[in-house]
Scaffold this active site. Sequence first.
Site, PDB file in Angstrom:
ATOM      1  N   HIS A 119      27.776  40.157  11.222  1.00  0.00           N
ATOM      2  CA  HIS A 119      28.179  40.862   9.999  1.00  0.00           C
ATOM      3  C   HIS A 119      29.238  40.070   9.241  1.00  0.00           C
ATOM      4  CE1 HIS A 119      29.498  45.037   8.173  1.00  0.00           C
ATOM      5  NE2 HIS A 119      29.201  44.155   7.253  1.00  0.00           N
ATOM      6  N   SER A 147      30.433  44.935  -1.549  1.00  0.00           N
ATOM      7  CA  SER A 147      30.947  45.734  -2.669  1.00  0.00           C
ATOM      8  C   SER A 147      30.441  45.198  -3.996  1.00  0.00           C
ATOM      9  CB  SER A 147      32.481  45.739  -2.648  1.00  0.00           C
ATOM     10  OG  SER A 147      32.980  44.430  -2.830  1.00  0.00           O
ATOM     11  N   GLU A 181      32.993  41.199  10.305  1.00  0.00           N
ATOM     12  CA  GLU A 181      32.971  41.407   8.854  1.00  0.00           C
ATOM     13  C   GLU A 181      34.011  40.558   8.140  1.00  0.00           C
ATOM     14  OE1 GLU A 181      33.295  45.449   7.402  1.00  0.00           O
ATOM     15  OE2 GLU A 181      32.101  45.001   5.638  1.00  0.00           O
TER      16      GLU A 181
END
Lengths: 349, 349
Positions: B15, B81, B292
């Site tokens: 990720h 995002s 992440e």
Amino acid sequence: MVRGGGNRPLIIDIHGHYTTAPAAHQSYRDAQLARLEDPSLPAPAPAAISDDAIRESVEHNQLKVLRERGGDFMLFSPKASGMEHHVADPAIARDWARACNDLVARVVSLFPERFAAVCQLPQTPGGGVGDAVAELRRCVTGAGFVGCNLNPDPSGGHWTSPPLTDPSWYPLYEALCELDVPAMIHVSSSCNPATHTLGAHYLNADTSVFMQLMRGDLFTRFPGLRFVIPHGGGAVPYHWGRYRGLAMRMGLPDPAEALLGNVWFDTCVYHQDGIDLLTRVVPVANLLFASEMLGAVRGADPATGVAWDDTKQYVCAAGLAADDLRQVLEGNARRVYPRLDALLTAQGR
Amino acid sequence: MVRGGGNRPLIIDIHGHYTTAPAAHQSYRDAQLARLEDPSLPAPAPAAISDDAIRESVEHNQLKVLRERGGDFMLFSPKASGMEHHVADPAIARDWARACNDLVARVVSLFPERFAAVCQLPQTPGGGVGDAVAELRRCVTGAGFVGCNLNPDPSGGHWTSPPLTDPSWYPLYEALCELDVPAMIHVSSSCNPATHTLGAHYLNADTSVFMQLMRGDLFTRFPGLRFVIPHGGGAVPYHWGRYRGLAMRMGLPDPAEALLGNVWFDTCVYHQDGIDLLTRVVPVANLLFASEMLGAVRGADPATGVAWDDTKQYVCAAGLAADDLRQVLEGNARRVYPRLDALLTAQGR
């Protein structure tokens, strides 16, 4: 009534709902909603419910379970999913909140050594907080309620209200501070098929509100304001490092310091590993014992035989020092809910 | 390239996002959005970005951190995002997804021993999945991508799409099964002021989707479908007892049995206690190592000096047996992402 067993703590469950009200109460709600559809229908009146019916509805349910599990006392509020703040008519919201709160007050009057009342507020999507303030005052000053449930999303899963840090909420906070009662953050039913009420919406609300509070400075303006975030704080304690790291990235104060003078988490987390995490991550001073029974879950874990929502077993097995455990089971609740403390003190407890 | 150090596992972070793309890429996006406002503007073209600019954007960021922390490989997708599926124009969504994916493909082509690509899908609020299927096929069959990110809420915090169990999603699932690639469930920016993107919306989406899956029977219809729920599964593992108890109350199968053949959780939980819970509650076979980075958090816990998102430290300290740790760091990823396994095998790893 004096506390038995010498020095053991009073076990106070700060999160119970009247999920078992007699059916006539729901019939009143149904009539309200029917009249909203067809205004030619007569205005319904709250159901006439006998003391016996109320006694029976509690004795075989919350009270029975409370006794079986060795609990002493419960903060009792109307059924959360039944608040239905998404119904936008303010008069209906006022009448419904009043009827729900009056019923809870009757439970308390029948079992004053077992329950104290927490009120539902008449909120609507996009509505102001004036009606909520009025009902809060009626309940607290007129009927001995010790707290309220505040819905951060009256729309029921569409999140159309501004964050709780928005000034539109301030009049309610002024009343909460003046009356010295805390608000539990608690949404109602989800109207959104993407977010199940009990399996998503409740937890998401807890998580969302914590982040709202982190980004604002509400407690600078209202130092006496106290919020209880239920369901173990949603996702927050599990992601404690995420919140602390986000705060660092965003130039905000560490939430472990900035928020914990005003925010508490309850222990409605339904397995040992979850409670172990909660008690390790969140300071003991910020934990309030609760089960939410009879609430989201029913039955017992087949692997252990422990009822899912028998959170007392998990909390007592979490390895807390005796003094810390006493704070979680009793002391913190009396501190966060001073009107509860006054009630118990008046009972000699 | 042969794995060094004998028998140590390959450390695969499943990720990572290209949060550091050169500014010209964002300028293209800005021009897209400007033209949406003013259609008289010329149609923009994706930015011309040199190999050197791409190298630099990664070498000093994700690649540097990956190396410093002893990681070997990362699944790399466009900035989550930045997907901005709330922009409702389908042509803009198609062009933007293609540009983002092409840029990620170039990162992979420059560092094939460090990265494999995961694609963004061109989704829009209320739009069908046809464009998403087409882009998925282009990326997987044409450009060697090994997975995709699927947004369950293209509206960006208003949750206007049906649950992922709705048949409208099925054509995408058919393509995922046919191509044998998993989807990570990942929302994009929140447009809702009540739900902060990184501190609420991401986690809420993870939680909501798990409950959606619990209520459906998607994996009976699509036994080969594989979903990765990021951010440690949102609130789910912390509330594992709640989900099991809810299932019992609702007459659904225990999610620990019904879902874990098709659902995995990543380890993007940024403190030791959170990872300890995750590894205790969720079977090792369902955990995928991930950080992440560079993502939601920045910096290090001042108390420990450990970078918040250095999840390798937490995972390695969680007390897993060596074989289990190997599964979390490498084996599970190769099993869930067979096209990744093929790439690595072709590299002799």
